[in-house]
Design a protein around this motif. Structure first.
Motif, short mmCIF file in Angstrom:
data_model
loop_
_atom_site.label_atom_id
_atom_site.label_comp_id
_atom_site.label_asym_id
_atom_site.label_seq_id
_atom_site.Cartn_x
_atom_site.Cartn_y
_atom_site.Cartn_z
N LEU A 80 8.08 2.54 -3.63
CA LEU A 80 7.63 1.92 -2.38
C LEU A 80 7.26 0.46 -2.55
N ARG A 81 6.83 0.08 -3.74
CA ARG A 81 6.68 -1.36 -4.00
C ARG A 81 8.01 -2.08 -3.78
N ALA A 82 9.07 -1.48 -4.32
CA ALA A 82 10.40 -2.08 -4.17
C ALA A 82 10.81 -2.12 -2.70
N ASP A 83 10.52 -1.05 -1.95
CA ASP A 83 10.85 -1.03 -0.53
C ASP A 83 10.07 -2.10 0.24
N LEU A 84 8.78 -2.21 -0.08
CA LEU A 84 7.95 -3.23 0.58
C LEU A 84 8.48 -4.62 0.27
N ARG A 85 8.77 -4.87 -1.00
CA ARG A 85 9.28 -6.18 -1.40
C ARG A 85 10.59 -6.50 -0.68
N ALA A 86 11.52 -5.51 -0.63
CA ALA A 86 12.81 -5.74 0.01
C ALA A 86 12.64 -6.01 1.50
N THR A 87 11.73 -5.27 2.14
CA THR A 87 11.50 -5.47 3.57
C THR A 87 10.89 -6.84 3.83
N TRP A 88 9.96 -7.25 2.96
CA TRP A 88 9.36 -8.57 3.11
C TRP A 88 10.40 -9.68 2.90
N VAL A 89 11.24 -9.55 1.88
CA VAL A 89 12.27 -10.56 1.62
C VAL A 89 13.22 -10.66 2.81
N GLU A 90 13.52 -9.52 3.44
CA GLU A 90 14.45 -9.52 4.56
C GLU A 90 13.86 -10.16 5.81
N HIS A 91 12.59 -9.88 6.10
CA HIS A 91 11.99 -10.31 7.37
C HIS A 91 11.00 -11.45 7.22
N ARG A 92 10.46 -11.66 6.05
CA ARG A 92 9.52 -12.73 5.74
C ARG A 92 8.31 -12.80 6.68
N PRO A 93 7.60 -11.69 6.88
CA PRO A 93 6.33 -11.79 7.59
C PRO A 93 5.27 -12.41 6.67
N SER A 94 4.15 -12.76 7.25
CA SER A 94 2.99 -13.16 6.46
C SER A 94 2.24 -11.88 6.07
N VAL A 95 1.90 -11.74 4.79
CA VAL A 95 1.31 -10.50 4.29
C VAL A 95 0.03 -10.78 3.51
N VAL A 96 -1.00 -9.97 3.78
CA VAL A 96 -2.20 -9.96 2.95
C VAL A 96 -2.35 -8.53 2.43
N LEU A 97 -2.27 -8.38 1.10
CA LEU A 97 -2.35 -7.09 0.43
C LEU A 97 -3.63 -7.00 -0.36
N VAL A 98 -4.43 -5.95 -0.11
CA VAL A 98 -5.58 -5.64 -0.94
C VAL A 98 -5.15 -4.61 -1.97
N THR A 99 -5.42 -4.89 -3.24
CA THR A 99 -5.05 -3.96 -4.30
C THR A 99 -6.00 -4.10 -5.48
N HIS A 100 -6.18 -2.98 -6.21
CA HIS A 100 -6.91 -3.03 -7.47
C HIS A 100 -5.95 -3.09 -8.66
N ASP A 101 -4.67 -3.06 -8.38
CA ASP A 101 -3.64 -2.99 -9.42
C ASP A 101 -3.12 -4.40 -9.70
N ILE A 102 -3.47 -4.93 -10.86
CA ILE A 102 -3.06 -6.29 -11.20
C ILE A 102 -1.55 -6.41 -11.27
N GLU A 103 -0.91 -5.41 -11.88
CA GLU A 103 0.55 -5.42 -11.98
C GLU A 103 1.19 -5.51 -10.59
N GLU A 104 0.66 -4.73 -9.66
CA GLU A 104 1.16 -4.73 -8.29
C GLU A 104 1.00 -6.11 -7.66
N ALA A 105 -0.14 -6.71 -7.86
CA ALA A 105 -0.41 -8.02 -7.27
C ALA A 105 0.58 -9.07 -7.76
N VAL A 106 0.80 -9.12 -9.08
CA VAL A 106 1.65 -10.18 -9.62
C VAL A 106 3.13 -9.90 -9.40
N LEU A 107 3.52 -8.63 -9.23
CA LEU A 107 4.92 -8.33 -8.96
C LEU A 107 5.31 -8.62 -7.51
N LEU A 108 4.35 -8.54 -6.60
CA LEU A 108 4.67 -8.67 -5.18
C LEU A 108 4.30 -10.03 -4.58
#
Length: 251
Positions: free
Chosen positions: A171-199
């Motif tokens: 789902l990270r990959a799906d979220l990233r692909a959807t964001w790349v396609e549509h380019r909305p402005s996104v604010v993500l709250v996460t405790h996962d450092i890997e998730e933060a830097v990958l997205l």
């Protein structure tokens, strides 16, 4: 895309019960089409900031503007930590709410809902009610509904928190692909450092309550990102978090 909103937070402070300070003097700008991640200690106020950005909570002081005007409820799509699915609606009916509220005709909304259900591995559960689904499935459905909302800005509060590691990666990959396609402005709250830097384009490190912003770290690596190239950024975020807690934080 040009219609993605610019989000501006100026000198925002929030107190609970008139005396307990939750947010203190928050200044933050999210550029149009930027993907920003918020990380910080549990309970520091990140979810409260999302409620303020969504126009659901009025700050005691300061302003939140969307493209230069005050934010209104519904300007940005909010996915809270709880899935918030309507128990009396089927999975497909829950997800179709987003495009219908955005003005999409019923037939087109049904097609879009069917497509995103298949994409999120929920195609066989379209006519199930939320009580018949696992927590992870409901979380996937809530994310699908948010991405299908038609809004040009998304506020995501721990969207993968209830998922197993494999589903989380998918789902990270799906979220990233959807964001790349549509380019909305996104604010993500996460405790996962890997998730933060990958997205994210930028990682904002938040201090303990009352929450303030202690560090902003630009990621500066193009998508798609190879996790092996992210070690330096992960280390920088980990160091910033460990300084807050006085102990080592795993990257």
């Amino acid at each position: 895309m040009s219609d993605a909103p610019r989000i501006e937070v100026r000198d925002v402070s929030v107190s609970r019960d008139g005396h307990q300070s939750v947010l203190a003097d928050i200044d933050l700008t999210v550029a149009a089409g930027e993907f920003l991640a918020l990380v910080g200690p549990s309970g520091c106020g990140k979810s409260t900031l999302l409620d303020v950005l969504a126009g659901l909570l009025r700050p005691d002081r300061g302003d939140v503007n969307i493209d230069g005007r005050p934010v209104r409820p519904g300007d940005l799509a909010l996915m809270p930590q709880t899935d918030a699915l309507f128990p009396w609606r089927t999975l497909a009916q829950n997800i179709a709410i987003g495009p219908r509220l955005a003005g999409v005709e019923a037939a087109a909304a049904r097609v879009a809902t069917t497509e995103i259900l298949e994409r999120f591995g929920l195609g066989g559960f379209a006519h199930h009610f939320p009580h018949a689904l696992s927590g992870g499935m409901r979380q996937r459905a809530a994310l699908a509904r948010t991405l299908l909302s038609g809004r040009r800005g998304w506020l995501l509060d721990e969207p993968f928190g209830a998922l197993d590691a494999l589903t989380r990666a998918d789902l990270r990959a799906d979220l990233r692909a959807t964001w790349v396609e549509h380019r909305p402005s996104v604010v993500l709250v996460t405790h996962d450092i890997e998730e933060a830097v990958l997205l994210a384009d930028r990682v904002v490190v938040c201090g303990p309550r009352p929450m303030g912003i202690t560090r902003e770290i630009a990621v500066g690596v193009p998508h798609p990102r190879d996790p092996r190239r992210m070690a330096d950024v992960r280390a920088e975020v980990s160091e910033a978090l460990s300084r807050l807690s006085g102990r080592s934080v795993s990257a």
